[in-house]
Design an enzyme around this catalytic site. Sequence first.
Site, PDB file in Angstrom:
ATOM      1  N   ASP A   1      23.163  86.984  -3.808  1.00 48.30           N
ATOM      2  CA  ASP A   1      22.219  87.469  -2.802  1.00 48.30           C
ATOM      3  C   ASP A   1      22.391  86.761  -1.466  1.00 48.30           C
ATOM      4  O   ASP A   1      21.985  87.276  -0.431  1.00 48.30           O
ATOM      5  CB  ASP A   1      20.774  87.278  -3.293  1.00 48.30           C
TER       6      ASP A   1
ATOM      7  N   HIS B   1      20.830  79.667  -9.215  1.00 52.94           N
ATOM      8  CA  HIS B   1      20.852  80.816 -10.122  1.00 52.94           C
ATOM      9  C   HIS B   1      20.403  80.352 -11.496  1.00 52.94           C
ATOM     10  O   HIS B   1      20.604  79.187 -11.872  1.00 52.94           O
ATOM     11  CB  HIS B   1      22.272  81.410 -10.192  1.00 52.94           C
TER      12      HIS B   1
END
Length: 458
Positions: free
Chosen positions: A389, A330
């Site tokens: 996700d 991320h």
Amino acid sequence: MSKYSDITPEIYNLADKIKKNCVIDPELYTKYEVKRGLRDISGKGVLAGLTEICEVHSYTIVDNEYVPCEGKLYYRGIDVEEIINGFIKDDRFGFEEVTYLLLFGELPSRKQLDEFIKQLEFYRQLPPSFVRDIIMKAPSKDMMNTLARSVLTLYSYDEQADNISIENVLRQGLQLIALFPLLSVYGYKAYRHYHFGKSLVIHPPKAGLSTAENLLYMLRSNKKYSKLEAKILDIALVLHAEHGGGNNSTFTTHVVSSSGTDTYSAIAASLGSLKGPRHGGANIKVMQMFDDMKAKVKDWTNEEEVAKYLSDLLNKKAFDKSGLIYGMGHAVYSISDPRANVFKQYVKSLSEEKGMQEEYALYEMVERLAPEIIAKERKIYKGVSANVDFYSGFVYRMLGLPVELYTPIFAVARISGWMAHRLEELNNGGKIIRPAYKSVSKHRPYVDLKDREEKIEQ
């Protein structure tokens, strides 16, 4: 192909000019200290604004040094994990409460929350004939484009569309928050009817149901769903509702809002950002990657086989040969993404209800192995962990949601955050956002047309 979509030889030739003439030497970014993506090499973002809406916490400062820590996400200063534990303990849904918190800066009382929910229900109705005249006409194969077109068209139905007073923008925001589930589901229904000849059944939303319940109620032909399904979808909406002012789509909201434009244009721009596979479309890539993995790896319980596949991903030998393990890493978080940690607690329960424990075990294995393999084969400047996700696509599949709606459901949640940030931008009367770009082109004289020579490739 039609003339509207065919790429002609002339276009290819012109595109070659762009590929040749629009190249910037990568070393210049270092020379001029340009932070590409508005982030430095360690992943720390360039400070572009201030906000009270959300904090994405990924490090602590020790002796003036940035030290990575377990990720935390705060909505208006409150830990999102505490928020979720609060409404789960009370056995109720939380997305509407979180929307209130993001918009108004405080948790609602029971009476305030009930009144707010009624306000959303009041706005959960499209203009007369909107479904027939807009959604059913020329349905797009991509639901994000359908959603953006619907939002832009709503401008035509609003007699105060360009009024950017806080009162009017709040009214517009509440309407969009209420309508996004309808626009998304109805857009999908039109798509599958006109493109695949499926039955067209439109269910109006039902009063008394939460946003998550109404999504499942309107989407499924039999209107049925389990309590666990609705609860987990509600948690997904809460986790996706907001993620700070710097994420791509929310920063887009700030940039476009700072120009003084209308709400519909600002939100359509944010939708365009969210559609991208590097942002809201990432969970689809995770699902596609796992589908390929399950087809290529014979034994899902064999760590060596799974590790070999992950290594092939990094070395551009598997799946889409991008060199990425989707769902890992991320821009901000390093040690952990708190949204993924929360999700994981409920994913296991849903996998047991759906009889998909083997798939869940595979996800757990990849989550454990991927950081080790990435650290071994890549030069990384901060830790790597599973992001939201990684699990959200798996959850949506277990819920039987069509892939086409994965990103629109993200938008159904994030519209709350977008509107909170739009209102904050307008309320603080900031300047138009206009960062600098340094030109690195060399000056040259203009040459008259008659003196130019065409360079023809031999």
